[in-house]
Motif scaffolding. Structure first.
Motif, PDB file in Angstrom:
ATOM      1  N   SER B 201       0.863  -1.176   0.000  1.00  0.00           N
ATOM      2  CA  SER B 201       0.000   0.000   0.000  1.00  0.00           C
ATOM      3  C   SER B 201       0.898   1.225   0.000  1.00  0.00           C
ATOM      4  O   SER B 201       2.011   1.174   0.517  1.00  0.00           O
ATOM      5  CB  SER B 201      -0.911   0.010   1.227  1.00  0.00           C
ATOM      6  OG  SER B 201      -0.141   0.030   2.399  1.00  0.00           O
ATOM      7  N   SER B 202       0.433   2.299  -0.622  1.00  0.00           N
ATOM      8  CA  SER B 202       1.292   3.469  -0.742  1.00  0.00           C
ATOM      9  C   SER B 202       0.483   4.731  -0.970  1.00  0.00           C
ATOM     10  O   SER B 202      -0.634   4.690  -1.476  1.00  0.00           O
ATOM     11  CB  SER B 202       2.265   3.271  -1.896  1.00  0.00           C
ATOM     12  OG  SER B 202       3.036   4.431  -2.074  1.00  0.00           O
ATOM     13  N   HIS B 203       1.076   5.856  -0.577  1.00  0.00           N
ATOM     14  CA  HIS B 203       0.496   7.156  -0.909  1.00  0.00           C
ATOM     15  C   HIS B 203       1.183   7.750  -2.120  1.00  0.00           C
ATOM     16  O   HIS B 203       0.762   8.774  -2.633  1.00  0.00           O
ATOM     17  CB  HIS B 203       0.674   8.120   0.270  1.00  0.00           C
ATOM     18  CG  HIS B 203      -0.278   7.859   1.372  1.00  0.00           C
ATOM     19  ND1 HIS B 203      -1.615   8.109   1.261  1.00  0.00           N
ATOM     20  CD2 HIS B 203      -0.108   7.335   2.604  1.00  0.00           C
ATOM     21  CE1 HIS B 203      -2.222   7.774   2.370  1.00  0.00           C
ATOM     22  NE2 HIS B 203      -1.327   7.292   3.200  1.00  0.00           N
ATOM     23  N   ASP B 204       2.281   7.121  -2.535  1.00  0.00           N
ATOM     24  CA  ASP B 204       3.065   7.679  -3.629  1.00  0.00           C
ATOM     25  C   ASP B 204       2.483   7.194  -4.953  1.00  0.00           C
ATOM     26  O   ASP B 204       2.930   6.210  -5.534  1.00  0.00           O
ATOM     27  CB  ASP B 204       4.525   7.255  -3.480  1.00  0.00           C
ATOM     28  CG  ASP B 204       5.431   8.030  -4.415  1.00  0.00           C
ATOM     29  OD1 ASP B 204       4.920   8.542  -5.437  1.00  0.00           O
ATOM     30  OD2 ASP B 204       6.633   8.109  -4.133  1.00  0.00           O
ATOM     31  N   VAL B 205       1.453   7.912  -5.431  1.00  0.00           N
ATOM     32  CA  VAL B 205       0.726   7.481  -6.628  1.00  0.00           C
ATOM     33  C   VAL B 205       1.655   7.412  -7.831  1.00  0.00           C
ATOM     34  O   VAL B 205       1.655   6.435  -8.580  1.00  0.00           O
ATOM     35  CB  VAL B 205      -0.449   8.442  -6.908  1.00  0.00           C
ATOM     36  CG1 VAL B 205      -1.132   8.086  -8.210  1.00  0.00           C
ATOM     37  CG2 VAL B 205      -1.437   8.404  -5.751  1.00  0.00           C
ATOM     38  N   SER B 206       2.488   8.453  -8.005  1.00  0.00           N
ATOM     39  CA  SER B 206       3.244   8.515  -9.245  1.00  0.00           C
ATOM     40  C   SER B 206       4.267   7.381  -9.346  1.00  0.00           C
ATOM     41  O   SER B 206       4.383   6.744 -10.385  1.00  0.00           O
ATOM     42  CB  SER B 206       3.914   9.881  -9.389  1.00  0.00           C
ATOM     43  OG  SER B 206       4.933  10.025  -8.440  1.00  0.00           O
ATOM     44  N   GLN B 207       4.972   7.101  -8.262  1.00  0.00           N
ATOM     45  CA  GLN B 207       5.951   6.006  -8.330  1.00  0.00           C
ATOM     46  C   GLN B 207       5.245   4.665  -8.512  1.00  0.00           C
ATOM     47  O   GLN B 207       5.707   3.810  -9.265  1.00  0.00           O
ATOM     48  CB  GLN B 207       6.821   5.951  -7.066  1.00  0.00           C
ATOM     49  CG  GLN B 207       7.689   7.170  -6.824  1.00  0.00           C
ATOM     50  CD  GLN B 207       8.572   7.496  -8.013  1.00  0.00           C
ATOM     51  OE1 GLN B 207       8.863   6.663  -8.856  1.00  0.00           O
ATOM     52  NE2 GLN B 207       8.976   8.761  -8.096  1.00  0.00           N
ATOM     53  N   ALA B 208       4.125   4.507  -7.840  1.00  0.00           N
ATOM     54  CA  ALA B 208       3.399   3.244  -7.943  1.00  0.00           C
ATOM     55  C   ALA B 208       2.926   3.024  -9.378  1.00  0.00           C
ATOM     56  O   ALA B 208       3.051   1.928  -9.923  1.00  0.00           O
ATOM     57  CB  ALA B 208       2.222   3.235  -6.978  1.00  0.00           C
TER      58      ALA B 208
END
Lengths: 334, 285
Positions: B201-208
């Motif tokens: 899970s992540s908040h880093d949309v762009s890297q994901a």
């Protein structure tokens, strides 16, 4: 290496504990009472073998037990400032003892029945506090909050003890107050087998938990991911530390600071949080420090013996302050 | 892209998640296959962490079943599950006084006996895990001496040493800078290429969106939308994550940006959920 050094130091302190006391006995006579008790002076033999030796052994084993209890609590609650006295476990045990000593003891005849009921009271009191702590730790996620809850439980039990004191007969109050100052003299030759019989196996059993304790260093989520049932594990660990604290408290009074401070001294000395090293290190260091405290209680010489609880803060407080000030530098803290 | 294996490594079927009486979201279905690097994206408070905990068996599903390799997660013993699924969290740990090697070695606990004695296999697995993650040069260092990125790598090495087929990471990038995030994402891709199933899970949309093979959007309306990042972008699903007027999704930046900055980038198609028509979505498997 460090273990050998600490063992040697413990033996030295043990020897000193036999030599120093309220009555002056020359070291060579002490030696004689040990190697050839038959030829020694009867009074000196009584003092050395039936008073000083049990007291020194009791202080060493109590120290090891309290220190291990503190270590188990610190890891279980993920809180480096946890300890049996600060979390109120010792005062819970005291409350149990107060109930027995102030209101039960009159009814019970003295002797074995009396001290078994004191042990029972201490265990019941410690267990009650442990249950409260388990309950609070399930709602209070922050370890600072849990500490505060523990301190509050401590105040509550103290207040119950004060109330009991107020309504109790004054003779019982005096013996309870003396007990509360802490002393290893209460463990004589007669009590020693029961005392060691319970404490030694329970203290040694803590090493059985070294593997899951290491997993708990990573927190509850990781520990359960490594295959442990964390609630069951926590109940076991609190049970063991509760019994250790209760037994020591029943015989010697509520001894402060050892459980809190010694695990830190052990971590600093051995530079590790790995419980396979840390548990034996904590036992040995706890025994050593408490033996030293016990030795310092006879410092006044002929004029009497100091209460143990007057000495433990003198050693404990500077160590805790040092740790708080240097917590960024101390590896195991982060 | 890749052949689809028949059984998902980790599957949630029609899950209702929550704590006891309180249901946070329901009707959630999710499938992670071996070789996937799946990223779970969603705004705060939508229930990402609850979903992760439900999938790892830490939390019981209120309704529905979690399958691990086709079998109900509840049917595994703790020990069995600990050999199939490893977690990585950013919970603060008291392990500063362990060496990196000791920490990574903790991953062997499900495989060792009562006293945790490490055999040759265990030592080899520990060393291999440290090498793959690139932390082996720090094996003697205390965990307290590591940077946040190194510490996260050590925790991932611990998960690798556990030799599980599934690794689930709960917000693994929380304390990491962009460089460390990219480094760890590359590492996760490499690990997945070896056949493990990875969910994070992540908040880093762009890297994901750039690096994960699969994205799972957890929308505020309580829906899961999954697909490859490219398809989810093409179908304009991303704006569903933040249905607000002043937050728009930029397809070029592959990230959310403030609405007013969107017009400054001429070629950028930036829009929020109200302005861009959502394209029909092909449900993912």
């Amino acid at each position: 290496m460090r273990f050998a050094f600490l063992t040697l130091l413990s033996l030295l302190l043990l020897a000193l504990s036999l030599v120093y006391g309220a009555v002056e006995i020359p070291p060579e006579s002490v030696w004689q009472t040990i190697v050839a008790p038959g030829e020694a002076d009867a009074v000196w033999r009584l003092i050395v073998l039936e008073s000083r030796l049990p007291m020194a052994l009791a202080s060493f084993v109590s120290g090891a037990a309290l220190a291990v209890a503190g270590l188990l609590l610190q890891t279980t609650f993920q809180n480096p400032l946890a300890g049996p006295s600060i979390l109120g476990v010792s005062s819970g045990a005291s409350m149990g003892v107060a109930v027995v000593m102030l209101f039960g003891a009159g009814a019970i005849v003295s002797g074995a029945a009396q001290y078994l009921s004191i042990i029972g009271g201490a265990i019941a009191g410690a267990a009650a506090v442990m249950l409260l702590l388990i309950f609070f730790s399930s709602i209070l996620k922050s370890s600072a909050m849990l500490l505060i809850a523990g301190i509050m439980i401590g105040y509550l039990t103290s207040s119950v003890i004060s109330l009991l004191n107020y309504f109790a007969p004054s003779d019982d109050v005096k013996s309870f107050v003396v007990w509360g100052l802490g002393s290893f003299a209460g463990v004589g030759v007669r009590e020693l087998p029961v005392f060691l019989g319970i404490l030694v196996p329970f203290t040694a059993a803590s090493i059985l938990f070294a593997k899951p304790l290491n997993a708990l260093l990573l927190g509850e989520r990781y520990a359960s991911n490594m295959g442990y049932s964390v609630p069951a594990l926590r109940t076991w660990l609190l049970g063991v530390s509760g019994v250790l604290t209760a037994i020591v408290t029943a015989f010697c009074g509520p001894i402060g600071f050892i459980g809190l401070v010694v695990p830190h001294i052990a971590r600093m000395l051995f530079r590790t949080s790995n419980h396979f090293t840390l548990i034996p290190a904590t036992m040995l260091t706890g025994g050593l420090v408490t033996l030293l405290c016990n030795l310092l209680t006879v410092f006044p010489g002929k004029s009497g013996v100091l209460p143990v609880n007057a000495i433990t803060p003198l050693i404990g407080v500077p160590v805790i302050i040092y740790i708080l000030v240097n917590r960024r530098k101390l590896k195991y803290f982060n | 892209m890749r052949e689809e294996p028949t059984t998902p490594a980790l599957e949630g079927a029609d899950l209702s998640i929550g704590y006891g009486e309180k249901i946070i979201a329901s009707g959630l279905s999710i499938r992670i296959y071996p070789g996937d690097v799946a990223s779970l994206l969603g705004p705060n408070g939508v229930g990402k962490s609850t979903l992760i905990k439900t999938l790892t068996g830490e939390l019981e599903a209120v309704e529905g079943i979690v399958y691990v390799f086709g079998k109900d997660v509840e049917s595994y013993s703790r020990k069995e599950l600990s050999r199939l699924l490893a977690i990585v969290t950013t919970d603060s740990v008291l392990a500063g006084g362990l060496t990196v090697e000791e920490l990574v070695g903790l991953g062997r606990q499900p495989h060792t006996g009562f006293f945790g004695r490490m055999g040759d296999d265990d030592r080899k697995a520990t060393e291999e895990a440290m090498r793959r993650v690139g932390i082996i040069h720090k094996r003697e260092a205390y965990v307290a001496e590591l940077s946040d990125g190194e510490r996260q790598k050590a925790m991932i090495a611990k998960a690798l040493a556990q030799e599980t087929a599934i690794i689930v990471l709960d917000e693994p990038f929380s304390y990491l800078d962009v460089a460390a995030r990219i480094e760890i994402l590359s590492l996760l891709k490499e690990i997945a290429a070896g056949g493990k199933a990875i969910l994070f899970s992540s908040h880093d949309v762009s890297q994901a969106l750039r690096m994960a093979s699969k994205a799972i959007l957890f929308t505020p309306s309580g829906e899961l939308i999954s697909g490859t990042p490219a398809r989810l972008i093409a179908e304009r699903r991303l704006p569903l994550l933040f249905p607000r007027r002043n937050v728009v999704f930029s397809e070029e930046a592959k990230d959310f940006i403030a609405a007013e900055t969107g017009s400054e980038l001429s070629s950028v198609k930036a829009c929020n959920v109200n302005e861009c028509p959502v394209q029909p979505h092909t449900p993912d498997r």
